[in-house]
Scaffold this motif. Structure first.
Motif, mmCIF file in Angstrom:
data_model
loop_
_atom_site.group_PDB
_atom_site.id
_atom_site.type_symbol
_atom_site.label_atom_id
_atom_site.label_comp_id
_atom_site.label_asym_id
_atom_site.label_seq_id
_atom_site.Cartn_x
_atom_site.Cartn_y
_atom_site.Cartn_z
ATOM 1 N N ILE A 621 0.757 -1.035 -0.034
ATOM 2 C CA ILE A 621 -0.102 0.041 0.064
ATOM 3 C C ILE A 621 0.878 1.243 -0.002
ATOM 4 N N SER A 622 0.375 2.297 -0.908
ATOM 5 C CA SER A 622 1.161 3.434 -0.924
ATOM 6 C C SER A 622 0.578 4.545 -0.096
ATOM 7 N N THR A 623 1.363 5.753 -0.153
ATOM 8 C CA THR A 623 0.302 6.913 0.412
ATOM 9 C C THR A 623 -0.614 7.226 -0.261
ATOM 10 N N ASP A 624 -0.665 7.357 -1.665
ATOM 11 C CA ASP A 624 -1.777 7.636 -2.705
ATOM 12 C C ASP A 624 -2.815 6.473 -2.438
ATOM 13 N N ASP A 625 -2.584 5.242 -2.178
ATOM 14 C CA ASP A 625 -3.620 4.265 -2.001
ATOM 15 C C ASP A 625 -4.380 4.531 -0.824
ATOM 16 N N MET A 626 -3.667 4.980 0.271
ATOM 17 C CA MET A 626 -4.583 5.661 1.468
ATOM 18 C C MET A 626 -5.495 6.745 0.932
ATOM 19 N N ARG A 627 -4.963 7.568 0.505
ATOM 20 C CA ARG A 627 -5.755 8.794 -0.038
ATOM 21 C C ARG A 627 -7.200 8.279 -0.647
ATOM 22 N N GLN A 628 -6.747 7.371 -1.920
ATOM 23 C CA GLN A 628 -7.736 6.906 -2.761
ATOM 24 C C GLN A 628 -8.914 6.077 -1.906
ATOM 25 N N MET A 629 -8.356 5.373 -0.858
ATOM 26 C CA MET A 629 -9.384 4.796 0.113
ATOM 27 C C MET A 629 -10.160 5.639 0.706
ATOM 28 N N GLN A 630 -9.755 6.810 1.316
ATOM 29 C CA GLN A 630 -10.442 7.976 1.699
ATOM 30 C C GLN A 630 -11.531 8.331 0.802
ATOM 31 N N MET A 631 -11.200 8.336 -0.344
ATOM 32 C CA MET A 631 -12.291 8.947 -1.356
ATOM 33 C C MET A 631 -13.386 7.820 -1.986
ATOM 34 N N ASP A 632 -13.372 6.595 -1.457
ATOM 35 C CA ASP A 632 -14.027 5.450 -1.793
ATOM 36 C C ASP A 632 -15.624 5.827 -1.793
ATOM 37 N N ASN A 633 -16.321 5.794 -2.655
ATOM 38 C CA ASN A 633 -17.534 6.392 -2.871
ATOM 39 C C ASN A 633 -18.826 5.213 -2.823
ATOM 40 N N SER A 634 -18.299 3.988 -2.591
ATOM 41 C CA SER A 634 -19.000 2.830 -2.930
ATOM 42 C C SER A 634 -20.192 2.788 -1.783
ATOM 43 N N SER A 635 -21.380 2.710 -2.482
ATOM 44 C CA SER A 635 -22.619 2.553 -1.800
ATOM 45 C C SER A 635 -22.886 1.078 -1.154
#
Length: 922
Positions: A621-635
């Protein structure tokens, strides 16, 4: 002129001239604001009156009280990094700099916490002040300062106050902030000097909005007027431990010397398994009168100004940490994004506090997020460790129904006297008001004294034989851990300088209120979690889920869980820890009841799944992976419902057209998604039809009216009598709010397609009557189609989630209730947002009230423990609280797009990012 700007009286040469000059500047300002109302306001930044309050960020300023020079370096976003040679100089400079950017916000907060808003804003705030005086936050804060806090903490608080007051010295109010100029037209308000207690009081406001399940207690009790015990249980289902994992899975509680895997359910005082619909005779013993009491109490609570949340509802947050085994860098990554109500300016203030040389004389080298008005850093990292927080949700409040008798209250068959104190509320432009605050022997304030209707309802209470005779009526009292003096301010400073897990845990143990989930990582590749807090234990059979009878001593708190018996976890084998307001620990593996009202784990399990998907087969996992997880929009609720919705046969071609949007949809709630817009409209209508229209008026949206069965003191009248009832709650506080509790409710009921919950009377025409789940889903799809047609137009190609799901940022005082011209000047937006309710990117909305954004990730950060300068952060708004500053909302656009900014820490990185340098000289 002395530092206190209220000290301007007396016959001094030039006094009349100064007053005329002040009035002239105010007139100029109003004219400027009026022009701005119709013309681009940026063109008027050159007006000196508007710019007078902007901070000086270059050159030098003499600050009396410093022992040596202090350097303040600001980057291109105005974020300050402070460098000093002593602790006192560091925190004095922090006070000065925060006051430069945010003093008006700080001033409003201290007036709120002390119940003195009427002094600033007039008679419209008297009711709020009455309630806040009854709670007595500032009195508790003073007791903390006088009796609980360490000498070092007091020294830092005093230094911080001196810095704030140095900024105020010699300034007229309108030179401090634009809002003061507006206030000058309605009262002659002048800011007072800052005190250490003002800083400590803010912790009480934070604790109030993170207070746990008090709102659920009220709601469950209100539901008894229309719903049976089983129906209420349906709406508060058990936590799904088997599906959504608790935070602590491999941890310990030292005081009981057993691992969680080895411990049983236990019978320790405080354990309980109630779902929140039994365990107390209160709801059955008081009838509709108690319902009236609670409805009145809700109205009082709802008017209290929002501090850091949505009055206790909708509070969320994500934080997780991944050990170096699973990261590209080989060292931990830590992410945090607290979900709070949107405010302008943001509740958070970013800054760094650096000792030029770390030593016993100067101990801090820390950076992160703090609150304007408080010294230290609340969330962030130092050179050795990083930490994050989410609300634990543990139950630290209980409401008690008190049997009033003369000047006292009944307790175990005897009348006890209340203790009383008189409070005087000063009102700008009006007459002062005196109130009497009554408290029980346990220090519980009588909240019902703050509403005349509550008193009358209590006097007329109808009770059965399970409760004492009516007599003088009933009142409602509050037991809350934050009304006891504590040591949280000590914890802030201890954590800021902690160098390892042991020191971090020692500091966290002092973080007594509010109880928070604290996650940890260090540069030596260790990760951890600990639950601090002052958490009560209750007698067997009482789980704190509904208001308790105060006349019976068996419902009194029995004590508090010892700190060394609270859950923690250190370096678990799985290599990561996730906290997102889910259950802290499985109820069968811990002997105490922490709460019956956890979040239901939708976000936490989604984060866990995202981490697992990344690290399977040795992935990193990278720093940007963590950012992308924060932006996960899945319902997650869409994944459950859409397959069902696609199987429904629809006759109307326009509704079928909308249904087809869901075909092939990946359940992602991007702002430009038409499918997300339609699904969320369907979800909203399912909730309204199945549940919302069946709830009592006290929980429904204000102004929404229904014909319902008549009720009396015993419940619904079984004679087909209908009455028209209108909802009484604000749209962002009503039920069903659509959060993951409702996900669980619907999930359970999908196994009962013929449940009464799915049955509804006819809507427009008999064809809309629902007799089962399939019928109700069909009706919801039809209603959603025409609702969005009205809101977004008939052409579904123009639909998008962001057109419905918008964020407006409002100044929390004049931007909410001030003149329209001031609202225009102070407020910003809208932004079309992705995300949604109970998603990782939790841009929350209340399904009962509409689609607008109610709470948000108030900041986001990702800390890289391998190279701290590669850490990233973002704030909801900007560093400045000045409406015309370039840093007022300069981070908001990037925040909305999911971007993070560079987060400099080392001297070299800070120097390379510095735009402005200010030297504070002694």
């Amino acid at each position: 002129m002395p530092p206190n700007t209220t000290a301007t009286t007396g016959d001094k040469p030039g006094k009349s001239g100064r007053k005329k000059g002040r009035k002239a500047r105010l007139i100029v300002l109003v004219l400027v604001l009026a022009i701005i109302g119709g013309i681009a306001y940026g063109a008027y930044w050159s007006i000196s009156t508007v710019r007078a309050s902007f901070p000086q960020t270059k050159g030098s300023i003499t600050l009396k009280g410093l022992s040596g020079p202090v350097t303040v370096k600001r980057d291109g976003y105005g974020i300050p990094q402070i460098y000093a040679s002593t602790d006192e100089d560091l925190f004095m400079a922090q006070g000065y700099v925060q006051a430069q950017d945010r003093f008006y916000e700080m001033d409003v907060r201290r007036h709120m916490t002390s119940g003195r808003l009427s002094e600033m804003f007039g008679s419209g705030q008297v009711k709020n002040d009455e309630f806040l005086r009854t709670l007595g936050w500032d009195r508790v804060a003073k007791k903390e300062y006088d009796t609980k806090l360490s000498a070092a903490t007091k020294k830092y608080l005093q230094a911080y106050s001196e810095g704030v007051n140095a900024y105020l010295a010699g300034k007229d109010a309108e030179d401090i902030s634009l809002e003061y100029a507006a206030l000058g037209f309605v009262n002659d308000y002048k800011p007072e000097q800052w005190t250490p207690v003002d800083s400590v009081s803010w912790l009480k406001a934070m604790a109030w909005d993170l207070r746990g399940n008090m709102q659920d207690e009220i709601d469950r009790a209100l539901m008894t007027s229309r719903l049976s015990a089983q129906q209420i249980k349906d709406l508060y289902p058990d936590y799904p431990y088997s599906r959504n994992k608790a935070i602590v899975q491999e941890g310990q509680y030292d005081g009981l010397t057993k691992t969680f895997q080895q411990s049983g359910s236990g019978s320790t005082s405080g354990s309980a398994t109630s779902t929140g619909t039994s365990g107390s005779s209160t709801s059955s013993s008081t009838g509709s009168a108690f319902t009236g009491q609670l409805a009145g109490l809700y109205n009082v609570l709802d008017d209290v100004p929002t501090a850091v949340g949505v009055n206790g509802q909708g509070i969320g947050s994500n934080s997780w940490v991944v050990r170096g085994d699973h990261t590209i860098s080989g060292k931990p990554l830590l992410a945090n994004d607290p979900h709070l109500s949107a405010s302008l300016p943001s509740v958070w203030y970013q800054m760094g506090l650096h000792c030029t040389t770390v030593s016993s004389k100067c101990q801090y080298d820390v950076t992160g997020y703090t609150f304007a008005g408080m010294p230290g850093v609340i969330i962030g990292h130092n050179a050795d460790i990083a930490w994050g927080m989410t609300n634990s949700g543990v139950d630290v409040t209980d409401l008690y129904l008190e049997k009033l008798s003369g000047d006292g209250y009944l307790y175990d068959g005897k009348v006890k006297p209340f203790t009383t104190r008189e409070e005087t509320i000063k009102v700008a432009g009006g007459t002062s008001k005196k109130i009497v605050v009554r408290q029980t022997a346990d220090g519980m304030p009588l909240l019902s004294d703050r509403d005349d209707e509550l008193v009358q309802v209590g006097k007329k209470a109808t009770v059965n034989t399970a409760a004492p005779d009516r007599g003088d009526g009933y009142g409602i009292a509050l037991r809350w851990t934050a009304l006891d003096a504590g040591t949280t301010m000590d914890a802030v400073f201890a954590i800021d300088k902690a160098a390892d897990w042991s020191e971090f845990r020692d500091g966290a143990a002092q973080f007594d209120v509010p109880s928070q989930n604290l996650i940890y990582a260090d540069t030596k590749n260790n990760i951890g979690y600990t639950l601090p807090g002052k958490i009560p234990t209750r007698a067997s059979g009482d789980d704190g889920s509904i208001p308790a009878p105060g006349w019976d001593s068996k419902y009194k708190w029995t004590g508090f869980i010892k700190q060394d018996e609270l859950p923690y976890e250190y370096d678990p084998k799985r290599g990561y820890i996730v906290t997102a307001n889910q259950a802290v620990v499985d109820k069968d593996k811990y002997p105490y009841t922490l709460t019956t009202d956890w979040g239901y784990g939708t976000r936490s399990q989604r984060i866990t799944d995202l981490i697992e998907s990344k690290i399977k087969d040795g992935g990193k996992i990278s720093t940007d992976d963590m950012r992308q997880m924060q932006m996960d929009n899945s319902s997650e609720i869409a994944k459950l419902l859409v397959p069902k919705l696609l199987k429904i046969n629809l006759d109307d071609k326009d509704v079928r057209e909308a249904q087809k949007l869901l075909e092939g949809w990946d359940y992602t709630q991007d702002s430009d998604s038409a499918a997300a817009a339609y699904f969320n409209a369907v979800w909203r209508n399912i909730l309204k039809l199945a549940f919302g229209n069946k709830l009592p008026k006290e929980l429904r949206v204000k102004g929404q009216c229904l014909w319902v069965d008549k009720i009396d003191s015993t419940g619904p009248v079984d004679d087909d009598t209908k009455v028209r009832e209108c909802g009484e709650r604000d749209a962002d506080q009503a039920q069903p709010d659509g959060g993951d509790r409702w996900f669980e409710v619907v999930r359970n009921l999908m196994n009962q397609p013929n449940s009464d919950w799915w049955k509804t009377p006819a809507g427009v025409g008999d064809r809309n009557k629902a007799d089962n789940m399939n019928d109700l889903f069909k009706r919801a799809m039809v209603d959603a189609r025409w609702e969005l047609t009205a809101k977004l137009g008939k052409d579904i190609d123009t639909w998008s989630w962001g057109r419905l799901h918008r964020l407006f940022l409002k100044n929390q005082t004049l931007g909410t209730d001030g003149p329209s011209i001031l609202q225009y000047v102070l407020n910003r937006g809208p932004w079309k947002l992705s995300g949604g309710e109970a998603t990782v990117n939790a841009t929350g909305w209340n399904a009962a009230g509409g689609y607008g954004v109610v709470w948000v990730p108030s900041m986001r950060m990702v800390v890289n423990l391998d190279d701290l300068d590669k850490s990233k952060w973002i704030n909801l708004t900007g560093a400045s609280g000045h409406a015309f500053s370039s840093h007022y909302t300069d981070q908001t656009g990037k925040w909305a797009d999911g971007e993070l900014l560079p987060w400099s820490f080392t001297d070299k990185a800070v120097d390379s990012s510095t735009s402005d340098t200010l030297v504070l000289k002694p």
